[in-house]
Design a protein around this motif. Structure first.
Motif, mmCIF file in Angstrom:
data_model
loop_
_atom_site.group_PDB
_atom_site.id
_atom_site.type_symbol
_atom_site.label_atom_id
_atom_site.label_comp_id
_atom_site.label_asym_id
_atom_site.label_seq_id
_atom_site.Cartn_x
_atom_site.Cartn_y
_atom_site.Cartn_z
ATOM 1 N N GLU A 64 0.707 -1.276 0.012
ATOM 2 C CA GLU A 64 -0.097 0.013 -0.161
ATOM 3 C C GLU A 64 0.786 1.327 0.175
ATOM 4 O OE1 GLU A 64 -3.208 0.146 0.047
ATOM 5 O OE2 GLU A 64 -3.397 -1.862 -0.479
ATOM 6 N N PRO A 85 -0.960 17.519 3.355
ATOM 7 C CA PRO A 85 -1.426 16.352 2.169
ATOM 8 C C PRO A 85 -2.687 16.985 1.660
ATOM 9 C CG PRO A 85 -2.258 15.875 4.612
ATOM 10 C CD PRO A 85 -1.261 16.723 4.663
ATOM 11 N N GLU A 86 -3.315 18.176 2.241
ATOM 12 C CA GLU A 86 -4.277 18.746 1.343
ATOM 13 C C GLU A 86 -4.088 19.663 0.315
ATOM 14 O OE1 GLU A 86 -3.295 19.485 4.259
ATOM 15 O OE2 GLU A 86 -3.004 21.851 4.229
ATOM 16 N N ILE A 277 -1.436 8.553 11.748
ATOM 17 C CA ILE A 277 -2.202 7.460 11.123
ATOM 18 C C ILE A 277 -3.736 7.358 11.654
ATOM 19 C CG2 ILE A 277 -2.348 5.142 10.617
ATOM 20 C CD1 ILE A 277 0.857 4.944 10.983
ATOM 21 N N GLY A 279 -5.462 9.552 13.160
ATOM 22 C CA GLY A 279 -6.315 10.720 13.032
ATOM 23 C C GLY A 279 -6.632 11.071 11.398
ATOM 24 N N ASP A 280 -5.617 10.719 10.770
ATOM 25 C CA ASP A 280 -5.669 11.250 9.253
ATOM 26 C C ASP A 280 -6.569 9.980 8.492
ATOM 27 O OD1 ASP A 280 -4.677 13.421 9.802
ATOM 28 O OD2 ASP A 280 -3.274 13.276 8.186
ATOM 29 N N MET A 281 -6.229 8.549 8.932
ATOM 30 C CA MET A 281 -6.620 7.745 8.132
ATOM 31 C C MET A 281 -8.277 7.611 7.927
ATOM 32 S SD MET A 281 -6.082 5.228 5.910
ATOM 33 C CE MET A 281 -4.450 4.477 6.138
ATOM 34 N N GLY A 282 -9.037 7.904 8.771
ATOM 35 C CA GLY A 282 -10.343 7.851 9.032
ATOM 36 C C GLY A 282 -11.247 8.591 7.618
ATOM 37 N N GLU A 283 -10.472 9.822 7.557
ATOM 38 C CA GLU A 283 -11.257 10.548 6.471
ATOM 39 C C GLU A 283 -10.398 10.886 5.263
ATOM 40 O OE1 GLU A 283 -13.045 14.149 7.880
ATOM 41 O OE2 GLU A 283 -13.680 13.314 9.893
ATOM 42 N N THR A 284 -9.712 9.874 5.011
ATOM 43 C CA THR A 284 -8.735 9.795 3.696
ATOM 44 C C THR A 284 -9.243 9.057 2.860
ATOM 45 O OG1 THR A 284 -6.881 10.032 5.374
ATOM 46 C CG2 THR A 284 -6.657 9.743 2.843
ATOM 47 N N VAL A 285 -9.409 9.693 1.519
ATOM 48 C CA VAL A 285 -9.823 8.803 0.443
ATOM 49 C C VAL A 285 -8.768 7.606 0.220
ATOM 50 C CG1 VAL A 285 -10.406 8.816 -1.829
ATOM 51 C CG2 VAL A 285 -10.484 10.793 -0.424
ATOM 52 N N GLN A 286 -9.397 6.548 0.438
ATOM 53 C CA GLN A 286 -8.571 5.064 -0.074
ATOM 54 C C GLN A 286 -8.079 5.084 -1.455
ATOM 55 O OE1 GLN A 286 -11.503 2.224 0.992
ATOM 56 N NE2 GLN A 286 -11.433 2.636 3.178
ATOM 57 N N HIS A 290 -2.344 10.583 0.013
ATOM 58 C CA HIS A 290 -2.345 10.787 1.322
ATOM 59 C C HIS A 290 -2.491 9.529 2.118
ATOM 60 C CE1 HIS A 290 -4.682 13.160 5.021
ATOM 61 N NE2 HIS A 290 -3.473 12.587 5.218
ATOM 62 N N TYR A 291 -3.435 8.529 1.619
ATOM 63 C CA TYR A 291 -3.619 7.137 2.004
ATOM 64 C C TYR A 291 -2.385 6.441 2.059
ATOM 65 C CZ TYR A 291 -5.315 2.369 1.526
ATOM 66 O OH TYR A 291 -5.847 1.314 1.774
ATOM 67 N N PHE A 295 0.341 4.867 5.066
ATOM 68 C CA PHE A 295 0.888 3.560 5.187
ATOM 69 C C PHE A 295 2.421 3.382 5.172
ATOM 70 C CE2 PHE A 295 -3.157 1.686 4.064
ATOM 71 C CZ PHE A 295 -3.115 0.549 4.887
#
Lengths: 327, 272, 544
Positions: A64, A85-86, A277, A279-286, A290-291, A295
């Protein structure tokens, strides 16, 4: 009931014993041989699940993060503190988080190691058996409390306390997270260190006492040096616990992506790798960059704990060898 | 207790999901989440046979879930980005936006802070780390504790776009994961500044005027407040009339729906 | 000699300090657990008001209590509150003229409709219609005025007009009453303060809603959290404080932070009839709320309204249970078999050493990395391979937890199997039992308590972990899962979410602490069981 059943088995087998020759036929022998080996192979296969799990963890985390590592390269990742990342294109510098992790880990160890070592010494050399019996469960309970409960405590009890009573600008900071992490790392440190201290044979202690040394001298100058490999392993294991901890730092460390300045400013908020990880992973586009960068942070953590684990294993093996050699 | 055991058995038995009731899966922004939670609560009473799942995974994931067909309705606190739209069309998904409510991103301070108004440029300078003490803005001698939302939240995107103009925040800015956390941090910290949705304003924190406009229902609905945005639900095409999705997406037009939107602290687009 | 004394003192100091470390640990444990349990207990044990019982009866997710008894109580409480509501209504009429205005408009409209039915000729219709319109306009002007003298004068004018036209028997005859009513209000109230009162009244009404639920005449709000007043005595006290005291931040010294000032509402509304209401409520609050000690044990099985505003942690306990159950279903057989192989079959060669290293590595992997792995492997890779939806699910979360606890179980089982005395095994082998039979019938039963301890400990570990299920199985809010392919709520993630993520839960700290208390309680119980089993076993192994 049970005795009846046993009796019947007994009768059966005695009957069988008289009617069958004691020697196995070659085909029975072969069957038994094959069964034993197939069974053994099966068990081996099941045991290998752990190996597979480790392998898969590495493979999938690398898989990933590969897109990020190839696309962005390690350069910016390990040299820059800018984590945006934004932006278009995103900036992914993890230095701020790595130092954040280092800060909370080192600070928590500064608290946990002396206390843990003293407690281990107390348990292995000073405390009578009765006391030990009561203290051990307490340490176990300390280890059993879920990390989210510690985080809850840090955020809702400790942080307002620090802010309102102790005059910190922000209650969620390095100090808060470190103190809690220290409490969490303590049980690991104590139990491993105590094991290695206890493993040092009586003879060594008695020799020291025999030379007229007091207990303190014996422990500090003889026992601890003798058990140093195990103690270092204990510290490393405690460190792994602190580095890998997520919920506490995410809730209590403040999550500011910065390197504290001046460097000894422990009341600054920092952001750790694990918290990023979580905090950000929950709302990051898979599948986004950023995702994949998250990883990559996971991979970094994995590599770090893997190395630490290897070192601690080496040290513990050495400790065992020393003990074995002593006997 | 008996119910619990029954429920447990049922779950274990229904190992492979064979859900007969109509299902409505909603995914997306944490900001819009409370509205849909409220809708779902009331909806459950009106249409008991529809099971509604609201998961709040962020606007970006909501869009992705809609594109991949993992949800029926995507909640978004921003409009779809061009690449999301493109991906949707490639998957034969035709996103239709329903504006359910308006939201203002309000800048909040601790109530003890004498400052009552800031310009958007002053706020920007604070978040860039160029202004670090309130006395630089004519306030008391207090260090500024700037608090931001995590970068993947819709609230952050609005703030980042409308106040920061796309510039990056300073590293010293603290990040919190949710609006209530931002509120809690400001409530407990004398020198703090943060931004939250309109619904999180209460007497424990102080909202300030941005460019001379106080955030309120009227200023946000009319768009005079500089940091306001519409909140969307996205569906694949316009939902079939009479379908649960259609009822859900038009619920904001009803009086009840409007009450819920107001109760959750947003500004309804309709006015009864 | 002196050196000896020093040595002895340092020895004592060393002993003291290391003992101190242990005492410190105990203190830390107490310090962490006390607030959780003390405040968490208030989720279960508290003084519940009549609103609580009403809520428990009315909300369909609880549906509990004796309807008649509760209705009687509600009626009793309403009775006690009525006087305060009356005062409020009277005061509000003067302040909030919109009620009178709406009445006047309505009457005017009804009068128009009435005239149309009379078939009057055009001129007369116009004249009569205009007369009432003038009356309405005059009345509205009086309502809008903030000067008592002006309002009085306007009202007198309206009264004259009313006297001039005969409205008896028409829908507009109520105007006389309206005007008289407003004249009374003007006589007793300072209209110039109306603006100032209005803002404060909003706060008062908000506090009253917090105490008593929707005020009489207001529509029932759609959300459950707004349908009831204060359900607990502690909440009553804080709402009462809001009702009785206004807070204001004032500048004391320029350039310094503002300071909080408390102003009594009686002072704020001094001279108005509303001032009496505060004392009335303060003195009769018990009769109005009827608090009663409540043991809400259903907290542990109840569902909750969104944001955990009302209700309990039933679905969270269920979810945690399911997650750990699935984790155990995968990890226990794997763990015991692995341990058996490692102890019974494996010698010490490179392969075995690699396996051991891997188990240790697995134990050291940070929990958040397990979460990442679970997301990448189970959710995004494995489930789609089997044709299942690629979403968070109990199955994926459980399997992630299974890998997490696998090394714990292997180590504990290994330890337990190893500690079975060799003589047992040898006796069995000597009787002619094979390796397999010896293991299943002799070694395993003897090791079982030890293995069980390990399983219970890993159960508690799995129940407490948050990071691995963050992306794989847990949601903060949602319906109770109908199959293991759906995500679930869980105690650990719920505790996290209530601490940081939920606007409503910040309003209900007993729910926040209640959730985390339940989690700790669960984990502690499991641990105590494990400790007890182990001490029994060790006694048995030591003392026969």
């Amino acid at each position: 009931m049970a005795s009846e059943k046993q009796l019947s088995i007994y009768e059966d087998s005695t009957a069988a014993g008289f009617s069958r020759p004691l020697l196995l036929t070659p085909s029975e022998d072969l069957k038994g041989y094959i069964a034993a080996h197939v069974g053994r192979l099966l068990l081996f296969g099941i045991t290998c699940v752990s190996v597979l799990a480790v392998l898969f963890i590495f493979i999938f985390v690398i898989r990933e993060s590969l897109g990020f590592l190839l696309g962005h390269g390690l350069g910016g990742f390990l040299t820059s503190t800018a984590w945006h990342p934004e932006s278009e294109p995103g900036e992914f510098g993890a230095v701020g988080m790595i130092t954040g992790s280092v800060y909370v880990t080192v600070c928590s160890l500064l608290v946990a190691v002396p206390i843990g070592l003293l407690a281990a010494v107390f348990l292995s050399d000073i405390a009578p058996f009765k006391v030990r019996q009561y203290v051990k469960p307490i340490i176990e309970i300390l280890a059993a409390i879920p990390s989210v409960a510690y985080g809850f405590f840090a955020l809702l009890v400790l942080s307002p306390l620090m802010q309102n009573e102790l005059g910190f600008t922000t209650g969620t900071n390095i100090l808060n997270a470190s103190v809690i992490l220290a409490v969490m790392a303590l049980p690991t440190i104590i139990s491993v260190a105590e094991d290695s201290l206890s493993a040092i044979g009586r003879e060594i202690r008695e020799a020291s006492y025999g030379l007229g040394a007091t207990r303190a001298e014996t422990i500090i100058k003889v026992v601890i040096p003798a058990a140093h490999s195990g103690i270092i392993a204990a510290v490393i294991l405690g460190m792994m616990r602190a580095v890998g901890e997520t919920m506490v730092v995410w809730m209590a460390a403040g999550n500011a992506n910065q390197i504290p300045s001046p460097w000894w400013n422990l009341s600054a908020a920092v952001r750790t790798m694990t918290a990023t990880i979580a905090g950000d992973m929950g709302e990051t586009v898979q599948g986004s960059m950023h995702y994949r960068a998250l990883f990559a942070i996971g991979l970094l953590l994995l590599a770090f704990t893997f190395t630490l684990n290897m070192i601690s294993e080496h040290l513990l093996a050495r400790a065992r060898r020393v003990k074995g050699g002593g006997k | 207790m008996k119910n619990m055991i029954c429920a447990m058995l049922m779950i274990l038995l229904a190992a492979v999901g064979s859900v007969s009731a109509q299902q409505l899966i909603i995914d997306g922004s944490t900001t819009v989440g409370p509205i849909c939670d409220g809708f779902a609560e009331v909806f459950g009473q009106i249409y008991p046979d529809i099971s509604i799942t609201v998961s709040k995974t962020g606007s970006g994931n909501g869009a992705a879930a809609l594109v991949e067909g993992r949800c029926d309705i995507a909640m978004m606190s921003r409009f779809m980005k061009s690449q999301e739209f493109r991906a949707a069309l490639e998957n034969d998904v035709f996103p239709v936006a329903h504006v359910v409510a308006m939201d203002g991103v309000c800048v909040i301070l601790h109530p003890s802070n004498p400052i009552n108004a800031l310009t958007s440029d002053q706020i920007k300078q604070i978040y860039l780390g160029n202004i670090t003490n309130w006395n630089q803005l004519g306030g008391a001698d207090m260090e500024i504790v700037a608090i931001s939302r995590d970068t993947s939240s819709g609230t952050f995107e609005t703030f980042h776009g409308l106040i920061m103009g796309g510039d990056d925040l300073a590293g010293s800015v603290e990040t919190v994961g949710s609006n209530p956390q931002a509120h809690a941090r400001v409530r407990g910290t004398a020198g703090a500044i943060a931004y939250v949705g309109l619904g999180f304003l209460d007497s424990e924190v102080k909202a300030i005027a941005v460019n001379g406009v106080m955030p309120s229902r009227d200023t946000i609905a009319s768009g005079t407040y500089p940091v306001s945005r519409p909140l969307y639900l996205f569906t694949n095409g316009y939902p079939a009339l009479g379908s649960p999705a259609h009822a859900f997406c038009t619920f904001y037009l009803t009086e009840q729906g409007q009450d819920i939107i107001e109760d959750q602290g947003f500004v309804p687009v309709t006015d009864y | 000699m002196k050196r000896d004394v020093n040595r002895h003192i340092s020895d004592k100091v060393f002993t003291g300090v290391s003992g101190g470390a242990i005492i410190l640990l105990c203190c830390v444990l107490l310090l962490v657990l006390t607030p959780m349990f003390v405040r968490g207990a208030s989720a279960v044990l508290f003084y519940g008001t009549v609103e609580f019982r009403k809520m428990q009866l009315e909300l369909p997710i609880f549906d509990r209590g004796d309807a008649e008894e509760v209705d009687a109580e509600v009626a009793q409480a309403l009775d006690a509150r009525q006087e305060a509501f009356d005062i409020l209504a009277r005061f509000r009429e003067g302040l909030d003229t919109s009620i009178l205005r709406d009445q006047a408009r309505e009457m005017n409209r009804a009068y128009g409709d009435y005239l149309r039915t009379l078939n009057l000729d055009r001129a007369e219709y116009r004249a009569r219609r205009q007369a009432v319109r003038d009356i309405r306009d005059g009345f509205e002007a009086a309502l809008a005025s903030s000067d008592n003298a002006v309002a009085d004068e306007l009202l007198l004018g309206v009264a004259e007009q009313l006297a001039a036209v005969d409205l008896g028997g028409t829908p507009a005859e109520g105007f006389v009453g309206l005007v008289e009513e407003y004249q009374e209000i003007v006589a007793r109230m300072d209209l110039s303060k109306r603006e100032q009162y209005a803002a404060a009244l909003d706060e008062v009404q908000e506090a009253l809603r917090g105490l008593f639920g929707p005020l009489p005449g207001e529509a029932i709000p759609p959300l459950a959290m707004n349908q009831y007043g204060a359900t607990r005595w502690s909440r009553v006290k804080s709402e009462l404080d809001n009702l009785l005291w206004a807070e204001e931040w004032r500048e004391v010294t320029p350039g310094e932070p503002l300071e909080k000032v408390r102003i009594a509402r009686t002072e704020q509304f001094a001279g108005t009839e509303l001032a009496d209401m505060f004392g009335l409520i303060e003195n009769n609050i018990e009769a109005m709320m009827l608090p009663r000690f409540t043991f809400y044990w259903q907290y542990f099985i109840d569902d909750s309204t969104p944001g955990h505003y009302f209700g309990g942690v039933g679905p969270e306990i269920l979810g945690t249970f399911l997650l750990t159950l699935i984790a155990m279903a995968f990890s226990v057989p794997l763990g015991i078999i692995s341990a058996a192989y490692l102890v019974e079959c494996a010698g010490d060669n490179v392969v075995i050493r690699v396996i051991r290293t891997c188990i240790n590595t697995l134990a050291g992997v940070p929990s958040i990395v397990f979460g990442l792995f679970g997301l990448a492997f189970f959710v995004l890779f494995l489930l789609p391979v089997f044709g299942l939806g690629s979403q968070k699910s109990i199955l994926a979360g459980g399997m992630t937890l299974a890998i997490l606890v696998l090394p714990v179980i292997i180590r504990a089982s290994e330890e337990a199997i190893r500690s079975v005395p060799r003589s047992y095994k040898e006796a069995s082998l000597a009787l002619g039992a094979g390796n397999f039979r010896t293991f299943v019938t002799v070694t395993l039963p003897a090791a079982l308590p030890g293995i069980l301890t390990g399983i219970i400990l890993s159960l508690s570990r799995a129940a407490g972990e948050t990071a691995p299920i963050l992306f794989t199985g847990a949601v903060a809010l949602g319906p109770i899962a109908k199959s293991i392919l759906q995500p679930t709520r869980a105690l650990s993630y719920g505790s996290y979410d209530m601490a940081v993520g939920d606007r409503l839960s910040a309003l209900v700290p007993h729910q926040q602490y209640g959730m985390v208390m339940t989690l700790i309680l669960l984990v502690l119980c499991l641990n105590v069981i494990a400790i007890v089993i182990r001490s029994k076993v060790s006694k048995k192994l030591r003392g026969y």
